[in-house]
Design a protein around this motif. Structure first.
Motif, PDB file in Angstrom:
ATOM      1  N   HIS A   1      80.065   1.478 -29.825  1.00 30.55           N
ATOM      2  CA  HIS A   1      81.303   2.133 -30.265  1.00 30.55           C
ATOM      3  C   HIS A   1      82.514   1.227 -30.038  1.00 30.55           C
ATOM      4  CE1 HIS A   1      81.185   2.977 -25.952  1.00 30.55           C
ATOM      5  NE2 HIS A   1      82.473   3.270 -25.996  1.00 30.55           N
ATOM      6  N   ILE A   2      82.459   0.405 -29.001  1.00 35.24           N
ATOM      7  CA  ILE A   2      83.531  -0.563 -28.748  1.00 35.24           C
ATOM      8  C   ILE A   2      83.567  -1.601 -29.867  1.00 35.24           C
ATOM      9  CG2 ILE A   2      84.340  -2.377 -27.180  1.00 35.24           C
ATOM     10  CD1 ILE A   2      84.722   0.391 -26.031  1.00 35.24           C
ATOM     11  N   LEU A   3      82.400  -2.031 -30.295  1.00 36.96           N
ATOM     12  CA  LEU A   3      82.310  -3.038 -31.357  1.00 36.96           C
ATOM     13  C   LEU A   3      82.806  -2.483 -32.688  1.00 36.96           C
ATOM     14  CD1 LEU A   3      81.450  -5.817 -32.351  1.00 36.96           C
ATOM     15  CD2 LEU A   3      79.084  -4.976 -32.486  1.00 36.96           C
ATOM     16  N   ILE A   4      82.470  -1.238 -32.981  1.00 35.63           N
ATOM     17  CA  ILE A   4      82.931  -0.617 -34.229  1.00 35.63           C
ATOM     18  C   ILE A   4      84.456  -0.526 -34.247  1.00 35.63           C
ATOM     19  CG2 ILE A   4      82.950   1.547 -35.539  1.00 35.63           C
ATOM     20  CD1 ILE A   4      80.008   1.926 -34.589  1.00 35.63           C
ATOM     21  N   ASP A   5      85.040  -0.073 -33.149  1.00 35.11           N
ATOM     22  CA  ASP A   5      86.505  -0.016 -33.060  1.00 35.11           C
ATOM     23  C   ASP A   5      87.122  -1.404 -33.208  1.00 35.11           C
ATOM     24  OD1 ASP A   5      86.762   2.706 -32.777  1.00 35.11           O
ATOM     25  OD2 ASP A   5      86.871   2.679 -30.587  1.00 35.11           O
TER      26      ASP A   5
ATOM     27  N   MET B   1      81.185  -1.674 -42.495  1.00 34.17           N
ATOM     28  CA  MET B   1      80.362  -1.526 -41.291  1.00 34.17           C
ATOM     29  C   MET B   1      79.070  -0.802 -41.630  1.00 34.17           C
ATOM     30  SD  MET B   1      83.209  -0.856 -38.318  1.00 34.17           S
ATOM     31  CE  MET B   1      84.398   0.127 -39.236  1.00 34.17           C
ATOM     32  N   HIS B   2      77.940  -1.343 -41.130  1.00 33.05           N
ATOM     33  CA  HIS B   2      76.631  -0.876 -41.569  1.00 33.05           C
ATOM     34  C   HIS B   2      75.651  -0.770 -40.395  1.00 33.05           C
ATOM     35  CE1 HIS B   2      78.290  -2.327 -45.429  1.00 33.05           C
ATOM     36  NE2 HIS B   2      78.557  -3.447 -44.768  1.00 33.05           N
ATOM     37  N   LEU B   3      74.956   0.360 -40.322  1.00 34.75           N
ATOM     38  CA  LEU B   3      73.844   0.519 -39.383  1.00 34.75           C
ATOM     39  C   LEU B   3      72.554   0.243 -40.149  1.00 34.75           C
ATOM     40  CD1 LEU B   3      74.821   3.780 -37.422  1.00 34.75           C
ATOM     41  CD2 LEU B   3      75.305   1.400 -36.815  1.00 34.75           C
ATOM     42  N   LEU B   4      71.832  -0.790 -39.758  1.00 32.10           N
ATOM     43  CA  LEU B   4      70.614  -1.176 -40.469  1.00 32.10           C
ATOM     44  C   LEU B   4      69.401  -0.363 -40.044  1.00 32.10           C
ATOM     45  CD1 LEU B   4      70.842  -5.090 -40.406  1.00 32.10           C
ATOM     46  CD2 LEU B   4      71.577  -3.528 -42.216  1.00 32.10           C
ATOM     47  N   GLY B   5      69.494   0.311 -38.892  1.00 31.64           N
ATOM     48  CA  GLY B   5      68.317   0.983 -38.350  1.00 31.64           C
ATOM     49  C   GLY B   5      67.434   0.000 -37.608  1.00 31.64           C
ATOM     50  N   PHE B   6      66.270   0.477 -37.188  1.00 40.56           N
ATOM     51  CA  PHE B   6      65.338  -0.358 -36.432  1.00 40.56           C
ATOM     52  C   PHE B   6      64.660  -1.361 -37.354  1.00 40.56           C
ATOM     53  CE2 PHE B   6      60.917  -1.003 -34.903  1.00 40.56           C
ATOM     54  CZ  PHE B   6      61.218  -1.710 -33.746  1.00 40.56           C
TER      55      PHE B   6
END
Length: 364
Positions: free
Chosen positions: A201-205, A245-250
């Motif tokens: 969450h720190i990185l996203i901010d 910003m993207h969440l790639l998953g596992f």
């Protein structure tokens, strides 16, 4: 010498699996067995490494224990890596007087009381307790050191297979085929479980803030799964630059993580605490400019990475902008980082250090 590694689950990202294969390749161990308490979803590619899925053919916990008991009895040294399987294997090893090496992979400061009790009971009955960094060793409270025996505590740093990281450049996979990324953007990546410890969450901010001032667009890709996935996705959706910003998953193959690192300009880890993060070594081996939080585990990298105050998204944003807009600094840091990994943190060096411990306790 015959060695038995014991883990909860064996996957492509399990450090113990890489270590076992390297030990076999070096030829100093005659046979390596690998006991997987809760199963395995990968194979280890060496004829002298034999993987035993203890869930296969064992319908009860008692049958699993009997199979593990046989492996322990046939071994000269048992090397355990995880809490539950490690406790069971250590108990069985003591019954057969088989020496035990325990590896502590994470800082005890983040452990709950129940896990501390189990880990320290295991350490009490082990012959060596190996910490993957001095920061892990320092995280043992005085009562833990007294219970285990301070003379049992050793430090052996984790290592990385540099050639494997390098070969991943050429695999048929790309982050650009997973998510839409601006071809002109500076890419920031991070890999790890989506949990409180990793502080994504720190990185996203920070990336959201960095995009407000940076001359070049900055895109973020995070690989991993975990209980904070929905929370982090909601945070991204509420951000000003959510499309970057993207969440790639596992990512099931470690080579995919390495390829992500190769395709990134900056690798960031704003962790609240760590044991000794192999992913940090892998990013440095991939010659990616790194930004780490100023926790003790990252202290050895302070000369080859940009460091920010833990928990400060503002300072992290400044560090990201600094590297994004200064390619020469980014390249200089990444060159020195790869040299450091090659000279001090190779997997071969780690394997040699463990072999030395095996021989020492086997001769006691």
């Amino acid at each position: 010498m015959r060695v038995c590694h014991v883990v909860n689950v064996l996957s492509d990202t399990t450090m113990a699996g890489d270590l076992a294969v390297k030990q076999a390749e070096m030829g100093d161990v005659d046979r390596i067995d690998f006991g997987c308490w809760r199963g395995c979803d990968t194979s280890l590619t060496h004829d002298d490494v034999h993987v035993h899925d203890l869930t296969h053919g064992n319908t009860t916990r008692l049958e699993k224990i009997r199979t593990l008991k046989r492996l322990v009895a046939e071994s000269d040294v048992v090397h355990v890596h995880h809490t539950i399987s490690g406790a069971v294997a250590t108990l069985l090893s003591n019954l057969h007087r088989t020496p035990v090496v325990v590896t502590e992979h994470n800082s005890h400061r983040g452990y709950k009381t129940t896990r501390l009790i189990v880990n320290n009971a295991t350490g009490r009955f082990a012959d060596r307790v190996v910490c993957v960094s001095d920061s892990v060793k320092d995280s043992f409270a005085p009562w833990e050191q007294k219970l285990i025996g301070k003379n049992k505590l050793q430090t052996i740093y984790n290592g990385v297979e540099i050639d494997r990281v390098e070969r991943a450049k050429n695999i048929d996979w790309s982050i650009h085929n997973q998510v839409e990324i601006d071809p002109e953007a500076v890419i920031v990546s991070s890999a790890g479980m989506l949990i409180e410890q990793k502080a994504q969450h720190i990185l996203i901010d920070a990336v959201d803030e960095a995009n407000k001032t940076a001359e070049t667009p900055i895109e973020l890709v995070i690989s991993g799964s975990g209980p904070r996935k929905e929370e982090l996705q909601a945070q991204i959706d509420d951000s000003d630059f959510s499309d970057r910003m993207h969440l790639l998953g596992f990512l099931p193959r470690r080579e995919q993580v390495y390829k992500m690192m190769h395709e990134s300009d900056i690798y960031a880890m704003p962790s609240r605490w760590e044991g000794f993060c192999v992913a940090a070594l892998e990013a440095m081996a991939a010659k990616t400019g790194c930004v780490f939080s100023n926790i003790e585990a990252f202290t050895p990298f302070s000369d080859v990475a940009s460091i920010h105050d833990r928990g400060s998204s503002k300072m992290l944003a400044e560090k990201i902008c600094g590297l994004a807009e200064n390619e020469s600094k980014r390249m200089s840091l990444s060159d020195e980082a790869k040299k450091l990994v090659k000279n001090k943190y190779s997997l071969e060096s780690t394997a040699k250090s463990y072999l030395k411990e095996y021989c020492h306790i086997d001769n006691d």
